[in-house]
Structures are given as structure tokens and as C-alpha cells.
Design an enzyme around this catalytic site. Structure first.
Site, short mmCIF file in Angstrom:
data_model
loop_
_atom_site.label_atom_id
_atom_site.label_comp_id
_atom_site.label_asym_id
_atom_site.label_seq_id
_atom_site.Cartn_x
_atom_site.Cartn_y
_atom_site.Cartn_z
N SER A 1 0.80 -1.23 0.00
CA SER A 1 0.00 0.00 0.00
C SER A 1 0.83 1.27 0.00
O SER A 1 0.40 2.28 -0.55
CB SER A 1 -0.94 0.00 1.21
OG SER A 1 -0.22 -0.14 2.41
N HIS B 1 -5.13 -2.88 -2.97
CA HIS B 1 -4.62 -1.92 -3.97
C HIS B 1 -4.36 -2.58 -5.32
O HIS B 1 -3.78 -1.97 -6.21
CB HIS B 1 -3.34 -1.26 -3.46
CG HIS B 1 -3.60 -0.46 -2.23
ND1 HIS B 1 -4.11 0.82 -2.27
CD2 HIS B 1 -3.47 -0.78 -0.92
CE1 HIS B 1 -4.27 1.26 -1.04
NE2 HIS B 1 -3.89 0.30 -0.20
N LYS C 1 -11.68 1.22 -2.55
CA LYS C 1 -10.59 1.85 -3.30
C LYS C 1 -10.99 1.91 -4.78
O LYS C 1 -11.85 2.71 -5.12
CB LYS C 1 -9.29 1.11 -3.00
CG LYS C 1 -8.95 1.24 -1.50
CD LYS C 1 -7.71 0.55 -1.11
CE LYS C 1 -7.23 0.88 0.30
NZ LYS C 1 -8.14 0.77 1.41
#
Ligand SMILES: Cc1ncc(COP(=O)(O)O)c(C=O)c1O
Length: 398
Positions: free
Chosen positions: A176, A204, A235
Site C-alpha cells: 500500500s 490496492h 478503493k
């Protein structure tokens, strides 16, 4: 002075005190921050889906149909169609038999790791794993072996020492704060050889890398082979919440034993519906993933042309190492004055002495604005004595 005030003072002295900034509107490549328009270079809304009309529309419609809240945990009376529809779709997207939703990535990691690694066993965790993985290891009551970042030799040594107590290897897929990718093929091989499970956190990676944005596990050709794939909806998928993909036996076990699933209210149905709409958009518009990669390259190259070291990894997370926490925040404020927002990242999010600006691009950024931002960052970094002279870089390149 109270004890709390003293602790706050200490944080200030060490350059580690945090405060909230106010975003005046939805996420996007440009946002209003504390009343000013800035270029946003630190959002995880990588594909620009948080404010997509279809995603917003799906959330609004679901809120009208299903209400604002789920009212209870999934196992009591909070399980609704938007949850199970999203789970089916996520499992198919990731190439797994089954998926289980959690309230957030933090809850998915803590609950899943604690359920899979038990007292008397050993869990193996990369030293740069996300805090939610670290906390999951702590909660598990298993012994935790922290291996050096990406160091499969060190991990192999730990596995040999643990023998049949080895229960679980856990790693970020895309790290990350550094944006590099875990050596998944080697980790899978080690897990197989030592008869323990492998869990990969794709917070991610989903929507950002791999074929059609399927993530790092799919990129490594390991879909279905990695035992547990965790991912988030907050995200690249523009919503909130998280999921774990695995075989049906494992998700059934988690549904029964992961405390953060059992003892927590189900995701609001509108949030699940938004996640599903975002996933559908990702599948129907996979070119968003390509644009993200192109933008990452643009920013990386433009920062490097300014004499700034932005690390080796080629993903959409572009860390600019600064070192000292106070200097990182100083740089952050200086570029903010010039209209570019990239939050300074300090301990305990990153190891002591490795504070940085963590730039993240979105597929919706324009090339020119990324190049212009890199110039502004270069100027500010030079003011702080942080980067090579531009002419020196040009000479080196010539
Ligand atoms: C690698 C990683 N895992 C897990 C999480 C936690 O996810 P969430 O924000 O949904 O709690 C994050 C997010 O910050 C993350 O970066």
C-alpha cells in the site's frame, strides 16, 4: 497538563501529529480542499468510480428500495439480496467458488487471519504488510514470524523452523505504501511445499492491475491457487467494504468463526449495490485499468525528470521518499500551496525514517496536469534541498 495532552505534545514534537482536512465534494481528479481547488494525488479512488453516475445511481436506488441500513449482522436479519448478488459476482470475477463480504478491509483482515491462524500455530507476515494484517496477526494468538520485505529466503527459513505449526502466509498483493508487488509465485510455491495456506490482500490490486483489473493473484496466473484472496470495495471500486474469496468450505468456516463478520452489522445495502455497479463498470470498461497504468507511467517519468527518486515499482502508487517526518509534512504543505494535494505519510504507517509523499494517480487524470504537478513538486523539493538540480538531471540524461 493531562496525560493525554502530554502524549499529544510528544506527537507534535516528533512531527507525527495528524489532523483532518475537509474535502468539499465528491472524489475526483480535482477536489475542493479546505475551500480551495486542488489536484488530488492521494485518493484510492483509482478508477474514478466513487462519483460515477451509475455507481451513485445504484446506491441511491438501493437506499430507496432497501433502506439506509441493514439493521443487523448478516447472520441475524441483515442479509439482503444486494449482499448475496455482490458476493456471487465478486467470486466469479476473481475466479473463486465463493466470496464473503465484510464491513471493511480492516475487519476482513483481522477477522480472517484470526480465524485461520490459531493458538500454537505460526502465521508468516511480510514486514511491510498493512496495519490491518498486523492487527489480525496480533488478534490470532498464533505466533507471528515477520519476514523481511519480499524476502522469500527469510520466509523459507522461518517455515522450516516452524515445521507443522505453519498455518498461514499473509501478504499485501500490491504494497500500500510502496506500490511494489509481492513475489506471489514463490510464496505460493512455499505455501504448497510447507502445507500451509496463502492469503493475499488485494486492496490496492483489484481494479488496478492484472487482466481486466482482476488483481495481483490473477496477474501471477494463480487465481484459485492462492487459498484466500481478500479485496476491498473502498478503493478502485469506489464504494466501501471488503470481501474474501476462497473455496466454499473456507468461506463457510469464516462465516461461522470470523468474529468481525459474526459480530458486526452487515454493510448498508446501498453500499453493496454501489460496489456491484462499480464492478460491472470495471468489467464493461476495462480500458480504465490501462489508463491508470499510463497515468502512473506519466507521473513517475515526470517526477524522475525532476531529479526525484520515485522507487522501482511500476504501479499506480508512486512513493517519493523524504525520510524525516517533519520534512515530509513541510513538502506536503509547500506543494499544497501550489495546488497539488499528496498527503505526507509518516510512522506508524511507514517505518521510522521512511516518511514520504505517497502519490496515487487516477485513470481520470489528464497527462498535462500530472506533468505540471511533477514540476511543482520538483520546485518545492529543490527549495528543501531534496532533489538533484534539474540541469544536472538533463546532463545525465544527455
Ligand atoms: C493493504 C490494505 N489492506 C487493508 C486495508 C483496509 O481496508 P479498509 O479501508 O476497507 O478498511 C487497506 C486500506 O487502507 C489497505 O491499504
Amino acid at each position: 497538563m493531562t496525560e493525554i495532552a502530554e502524549r499529544l505534545e510528544e506527537l507534535r514534537d516528533r512531527g507525527l501529529h495528524r489532523r483532518l482536512r475537509l474535502i468539499g465534494g465528491p472524489q475526483g481528479p480535482r477536489v475542493t480542499l479546505d475551500g480551495r481547488q486542488v489536484l488530488l494525488l492521494c485518493s484510492n479512488d483509482y478508477l474514478g468510480l466513487a462519483n460515477h453516475p451509475k455507481v451513485r445511481g445504484a446506491a441511491a436506488e438501493a437506499a430507496m428500495r432497501w433502506g439506509a441500513g441493514a439493521g443487523a449482522s448478516r447472520l441475524i436479519s441483515g442479509n439482503m439480496q444486494p449482499h448475496s448478488r455482490l458476493e456471487k459476482r465478486l467470486a466469479a470475477f476473481k475466479g473463486y467458488e465463493s466470496a464473503l463480504l465484510f464491513g471493511s478491509g480492516y475487519l476482513a483482515n483481522t477477522g480472517t487471519i484470526a480465524a485461520l491462524a490459531r493458538d500454537g500455530e505460526v502465521v508468516f507476515s511480510d514486514e511491510l504488510n498493512h496495519a490491518s494484517i498486523i492487527d489480525g496477526c496480533r488478534l490470532s494468538r498464533a505466533e507471528t514470524f515477520v519476514y523481511r520485505h519480499g524476502d522469500v529466503e527469510h520466509l523459507a527459513w522461518g517455515l522450516r523452523k516452524a515445521g507443522d505449526r505453519a498455518a498461514l502466509i499473509v501478504t499485501d498483493g500490491v504494497f500500500s505504501m510502496d506500490g511494489d508487488i509481492a513475489p506471489l509465485a514463490e510464496l505460493a510455491e512455499l505455501a504448497k511445499r510447507h502445507g500451509c495456506r496463502l492469503m493475499v490482500d488485494e486492496a490496492h490490486a483489484t481494479g488496478a492491475i492484472g487482466p481486466g483489473g482482476r488483481g495481483s493473484v490473477a496477474a501471477a496466473g494463480l487465481s484459485g491457487e492462492v487459498d484466500v484472496v481478500m479485496g476491498t470495495l473502498g478503493k478502485a471500486l469506489g464504494s466501501y467494504g471488503a470481501y474474501v474469496c476462497a473455496n466454499r468450505e473456507t468461506t463457510d468456516y469464516l462465516l461461522n468463526t470470523a468474529r468481525s463478520f459474526v459480530f458486526s452489522t452487515a454493510l448498508p445495502p446501498a453500499v453493496a449495490a454501489a460496489g456491484l455497479a462499480a464492478l460491472e463498470l470495471l468489467q464493461s470498461q476495462p480500458d480504465r485499468v490501462g489508463r491508470l497504468a499510463t497515468n502512473a507511467r506519466t507521473l513517475r517519468n515526470a517526477l524522475a525528470a525532476e531529479g526525484l527518486e520515485v522507487g522501482e515499482a511500476g504501479t499506480h502508487i508512486v512513493p517519493l521518499a523524504v525520510g524525516d517526518a517533519g520534512t515530509a509534512m513541510n513538502l506536503c504543505e509547500r506543494i499544497l500551496e501550489r495546488g497539488v494535494f499528496a498527503q505526507g505519510i509518516r510512522p506508524p504507517t511507514v517505518p521510522e525514517g521512511s516518511s514520504r509523499l505517497r502519490f496515487t494517480v487516477m485513470s481520470t487524470h489528464r497527462r498535462e496536469e500530472l506533468e505540471r504537478a511533477a514540476q511543482l513538486v520538483g520546485n518545492a523539493a529543490r527549495e528543501l534541498g531534496l532533489s538533484a538540480d534539474r540541469s544536472a538531471v538533463a546532463q545525465l540524461a544527455a
